[in-house]
Design an enzyme around this catalytic site. Structure first.
Site, PDB file in Angstrom:
ATOM      1  N   GLU A  88       0.879  53.994 -20.445  1.00 52.46           N
ATOM      2  CA  GLU A  88       1.298  52.587 -20.572  1.00 52.46           C
ATOM      3  C   GLU A  88       1.881  52.328 -21.962  1.00 52.46           C
ATOM      4  O   GLU A  88       2.947  51.717 -22.109  1.00 52.46           O
ATOM      5  CB  GLU A  88       0.104  51.642 -20.360  1.00 52.46           C
ATOM      6  CG  GLU A  88      -0.455  51.613 -18.953  1.00 52.46           C
ATOM      7  CD  GLU A  88      -1.582  52.602 -18.748  1.00 52.46           C
ATOM      8  OE1 GLU A  88      -1.643  53.639 -19.477  1.00 52.46           O
ATOM      9  OE2 GLU A  88      -2.413  52.366 -17.851  1.00 52.46           O
TER      10      GLU A  88
ATOM     11  N   LYS B 266      -4.796  55.912 -29.960  1.00 54.30           N
ATOM     12  CA  LYS B 266      -5.532  56.996 -30.612  1.00 54.30           C
ATOM     13  C   LYS B 266      -4.903  58.346 -30.252  1.00 54.30           C
ATOM     14  O   LYS B 266      -4.635  59.173 -31.107  1.00 54.30           O
ATOM     15  CB  LYS B 266      -6.989  56.923 -30.146  1.00 54.30           C
ATOM     16  CG  LYS B 266      -7.915  57.930 -30.753  1.00 54.30           C
ATOM     17  CD  LYS B 266      -9.339  57.619 -30.299  1.00 54.30           C
ATOM     18  CE  LYS B 266     -10.254  58.791 -30.571  1.00 54.30           C
ATOM     19  NZ  LYS B 266     -11.623  58.533 -30.141  1.00 54.30           N
TER      20      LYS B 266
ATOM     21  N   HIS C 112     -16.146  23.916 -14.054  1.00 56.98           N
ATOM     22  CA  HIS C 112     -15.373  23.261 -12.995  1.00 56.98           C
ATOM     23  C   HIS C 112     -14.837  24.282 -12.008  1.00 56.98           C
ATOM     24  O   HIS C 112     -13.864  24.019 -11.293  1.00 56.98           O
ATOM     25  CB  HIS C 112     -14.244  22.440 -13.625  1.00 56.98           C
ATOM     26  CG  HIS C 112     -14.797  21.371 -14.510  1.00 56.98           C
ATOM     27  ND1 HIS C 112     -15.080  20.097 -14.039  1.00 56.98           N
ATOM     28  CD2 HIS C 112     -15.193  21.394 -15.807  1.00 56.98           C
ATOM     29  CE1 HIS C 112     -15.598  19.382 -15.034  1.00 56.98           C
ATOM     30  NE2 HIS C 112     -15.684  20.151 -16.105  1.00 56.98           N
TER      31      HIS C 112
ATOM     32  N   GLY D 288     -12.449  54.504 -28.633  1.00 52.03           N
ATOM     33  CA  GLY D 288     -11.429  53.463 -28.488  1.00 52.03           C
ATOM     34  C   GLY D 288     -12.021  52.062 -28.471  1.00 52.03           C
ATOM     35  O   GLY D 288     -11.555  51.159 -29.163  1.00 52.03           O
ATOM     36  N   ARG D 289     -13.081  51.869 -27.694  1.00 52.38           N
ATOM     37  CA  ARG D 289     -13.644  50.518 -27.547  1.00 52.38           C
ATOM     38  C   ARG D 289     -14.481  50.083 -28.740  1.00 52.38           C
ATOM     39  O   ARG D 289     -14.987  48.976 -28.765  1.00 52.38           O
ATOM     40  CB  ARG D 289     -14.437  50.429 -26.246  1.00 52.38           C
ATOM     41  CG  ARG D 289     -15.536  51.477 -26.086  1.00 52.38           C
ATOM     42  CD  ARG D 289     -16.017  51.537 -24.636  1.00 52.38           C
ATOM     43  NE  ARG D 289     -16.977  52.600 -24.393  1.00 52.38           N
ATOM     44  CZ  ARG D 289     -16.666  53.847 -24.077  1.00 52.38           C
ATOM     45  NH1 ARG D 289     -15.392  54.220 -23.995  1.00 52.38           N
ATOM     46  NH2 ARG D 289     -17.608  54.747 -23.835  1.00 52.38           N
TER      47      ARG D 289
ATOM     48  N   GLU E 250     -17.297  50.285 -19.745  1.00 52.75           N
ATOM     49  CA  GLU E 250     -16.798  51.652 -19.985  1.00 52.75           C
ATOM     50  C   GLU E 250     -17.897  52.477 -20.651  1.00 52.75           C
ATOM     51  O   GLU E 250     -17.969  53.688 -20.484  1.00 52.75           O
ATOM     52  CB  GLU E 250     -15.525  51.629 -20.849  1.00 52.75           C
ATOM     53  CG  GLU E 250     -14.702  52.908 -20.724  1.00 52.75           C
ATOM     54  CD  GLU E 250     -13.369  52.874 -21.486  1.00 52.75           C
ATOM     55  OE1 GLU E 250     -13.380  52.669 -22.704  1.00 52.75           O
ATOM     56  OE2 GLU E 250     -12.325  53.079 -20.848  1.00 52.75           O
TER      57      GLU E 250
HETATM   58  O1  F6P Z   1      -8.249  55.060 -20.407  1.00 51.52           O
HETATM   59  C1  F6P Z   1      -9.313  54.662 -21.190  1.00 51.52           C
HETATM   60  C2  F6P Z   1      -9.014  54.796 -22.636  1.00 51.52           C
HETATM   61  O2  F6P Z   1      -9.113  56.118 -23.016  1.00 51.52           O
HETATM   62  C3  F6P Z   1      -9.924  53.925 -23.467  1.00 51.52           C
HETATM   63  O3  F6P Z   1     -11.158  54.469 -23.691  1.00 51.52           O
HETATM   64  C4  F6P Z   1      -9.085  53.698 -24.673  1.00 51.52           C
HETATM   65  O4  F6P Z   1      -9.566  52.620 -25.401  1.00 51.52           O
HETATM   66  C5  F6P Z   1      -7.744  53.462 -24.040  1.00 51.52           C
HETATM   67  O5  F6P Z   1      -7.711  54.346 -22.947  1.00 51.52           O
HETATM   68  C6  F6P Z   1      -6.548  53.655 -24.917  1.00 51.52           C
HETATM   69  O6  F6P Z   1      -6.465  54.957 -25.415  1.00 51.52           O
HETATM   70  P1  F6P Z   1      -5.447  55.323 -26.566  1.00 51.52           P
HETATM   71  O7  F6P Z   1      -5.825  54.552 -27.777  1.00 51.52           O
HETATM   72  O8  F6P Z   1      -5.594  56.800 -26.780  1.00 51.52           O
HETATM   73  O9  F6P Z   1      -4.061  54.972 -26.113  1.00 51.52           O
END
Ligand code: F6P
Length: 539
Positions: free
Chosen positions: A209, A203, A379, A262-263, A348
């Site tokens: 990452e 977003k 199990h 995001g979630r 979250e």
């Molecule tokens: O670090 C948390 C967060 O902001 C989440 O809420 C979100 O889903 C995720 O990182 C990824 O964010 P982005 O879509 O901006 O990379």
């Protein structure tokens, strides 16, 4: 929290104290218990009768929902009011799946046309990739898609793509999220860059990452296909300036607005991998399933409202009984990632310690959510569920029908196991019955008592079962929306903001500051523990 709510919590607490030794099974002397504590709608059967909530407690819990004005808050959400007020945002993921052209304004702008336009563009792009109308620059069909994203830009689509495996008829979708190079390495190792489409899903387009993995993917593409990388890229982001800077063709950028958290974002462009895997028609069914639940949530009476009833069990177990976790146990192997997905959705959203007004909460908020598919968990950790010192409310999910008619017997076994677990949790096994078993095994006297103690199950452990006909795209949409709204109801009763996530920020900031220290092995100014670890990891 107002006085009326405090009074209701007190009465609930008194109810629990008075009845904590009552057996759940004894509640079934009421012939109407299953009727009152189960809810059927949207093809879902929610059975909350195997809990220690009695009629009086249910009335009190419904009173809490009423007193907290959950209905008013729900309507404000659907109407696009800025209920995420620490970020100044509306919360409109429901609009992504609405089938409605009535104007829906945010900041005096109707959001419906933009949603429809983006959905159409997604659909066209996915159709073209799936039919081969869009090919690689060298004219080959895309056989594989790698979605690079994390958190909400990964967990939802990764979970849904796996859940809907029987409906896959497009390119194979893979997911890379972790900044650990092992993830991207292992995923791309099996792929041919010449026929792979990379979708960078973020977003903000700043998440470290995702940006790091995106760069690695570009290098991998370049090594495989030379300069022609652009034709292998697409992006899902609101940050068009940043996607352009990465050289991504604007025609292949699918944006979403700040009012989609995001979630909660798999219903729109973040669902691109789902649409690529199952096609636009089935994606439409997925949206329709969620829409069914939205309509139900908005109209059903509180005591016949699936998200409300599920939330009430959560509030009872968390706040009244004081249980710190809940296990989500899908007896549906393809919901393997559903607990992980719910961890973000629930924790979250509701892992908050202050109210909307910024005051410290005086009651507990979101529990730890965890789980694994059954029967695997049986199990492993079910030992603790049945005989551990903590009570862990369980939520079972089970389909009436599987997707493998040739293996019908597996499915009957799966259902029998699911039902057996909730029954065992509730009924347990008495010391007397255990003593008999010990006797049958040849133990006598004190040794028989000792053996019996180990074979006794306390029982009286609560569970909820969610049953549905089959895990179709529509049903998956319904189930996800059920859990989304459950999280909403619980958050609304606690009076917290379920739509921000400030708690994830501090670690990100500290990681940035630590990076040069990790590189150099010098951690001046850090506490001795951190400095010692930096030194060890450098060596
Ligand atoms: O670090 C948390 C967060 O902001 C989440 O809420 C979100 O889903 C995720 O990182 C990824 O964010 P982005 O879509 O901006 O990379």
């Amino acid at each position: 929290m107002n006085k009326a709510m405090m009074g209701l919590w007190d009465k609930l607490s008194a109810n629990q104290t008075a009845n904590q030794d009552r057996s759940i099974a004894s509640l079934f002397s009421d012939p109407y218990r299953l009727d009152r504590f189960s809810t059927q709608a949207c093809d879902v059967f929610l059975d909350a009768s195997k809990t220690n909530i009695d009629n009086a407690a249910l009335d009190l819990l419904i009173g809490l929902v009423t007193e907290a004005d959950v209905a008013g808050k729900r309507d404000a959400m659907f109407a696009g009011k800025k209920i995420n007020d620490t970020e100044g945002r509306a919360v409109l993921h429901t609009a992504l799946r609405a089938n409605n052209s009535d104007p829906l304004n945010v900041d005096d702008e109707d959001v419906r046309p933009g949603i429809a336009e983006t959905l159409n563009r997604m659909r066209q792009f996915c159709d073209d990739v799936r039919t081969g109308a869009i090919t690689t620059p060298a004219g080959q069909r895309f056989t594989d898609v790698v979605n690079i994203g994390i958190g909400g830009s990964d967990l939802g689509p990764a979970m849904a793509v796996q859940a809907l495996a029987p409906y896959h008829d497009g390119p194979k979708c893979h997911f890379v999220s972790n900044v650990d190079a092992a993830h991207i390495h292992d995923v791309v190792a099996a792929l041919d860059p010449a026929t792979t489409l990379i979708v960078i899903a973020s977003k903000t387009f700043t998440t470290i990452e995702t940006m790091t993995n995106a760069r690695a993917a570009m290098m991998w593409l370049k090594a495989g296909v030379g300069a022609q990388t652009t034709g292998h890229l697409a992006a899902i982001s609101s940050a068009v300036d940043k996607t352009a800077a990465m050289g991504i063709d604007p025609e292949r950028v699918f944006g979403f607005e700040e009012w989609v958290g995001g979630r909660y974002s798999l219903w729109g462009p973040i669902g691109l991998a789902i649409m690529l895997a199952i096609g636009g028609d089935r994606f439409a069914e997925f949206l329709a399933g969620a829409r069914d639940m939205d309509a139900h949530f908005q109209t059903a009476p509180l005591d016949q409202n699936l998200p409300v009833m599920l939330a009430l069990t959560g509030l009872w177990h968390r706040n009244v009984c004081g249980y710190p976790t809940r296990a989500v146990l899908p007896y549906d192997q393809r919901l393997n990632r559903f607990p992980a997905y719910l961890q973000q959705l629930d924790m979250e959203s509701n892992g908050k310690r202050v109210t909307l007004a910024g005051e410290t909460l005086t009651i507990a908020s979101g529990p730890v959510v965890w789980g694994e598919p059954g029967t695997n968990g049986q199990h492993a950790f079910y030992q603790l569920l049945h005989q551990g010192t903590d009570v862990i409310p369980a939520e079972f999910l089970i389909a009436a029908e599987g997707h493998e008619p040739d293996f019908q017997d597996h499915h009957e076994l799966l259902k029998a196991n699911c039902l057996a677990q909730s029954e065992a949790l509730m009924l347990g096994r008495s010391a007397t019955a255990a003593r008999e078993i010990a006797g049958d095994l040849g133990f006598t006297g004190a040794e028989a008592d000792r053996q019996a103690a180990h074979r006794t199950f306390p029982g009286n452990r609560p569970s909820v079962t969610i049953a549905y006909p089959k895990l179709t795209p529509r049903m998956l949409g319904t189930l996800i929306a059920l859990y989304e709204h459950r999280v909403f109801v619980e958050g609304a009763v606690w009076g917290i903001n379920s739509f921000d996530q400030w708690g994830v920020e501090l670690g990100k900031e500290l990681a940035k500051a630590l990076l040069p220290m990790v590189r150099s092995g010098q951690a001046e100014g850090k506490d001795a523990s951190t400095a010692g670890l930096v030194t060890f990891l450098k060596k």
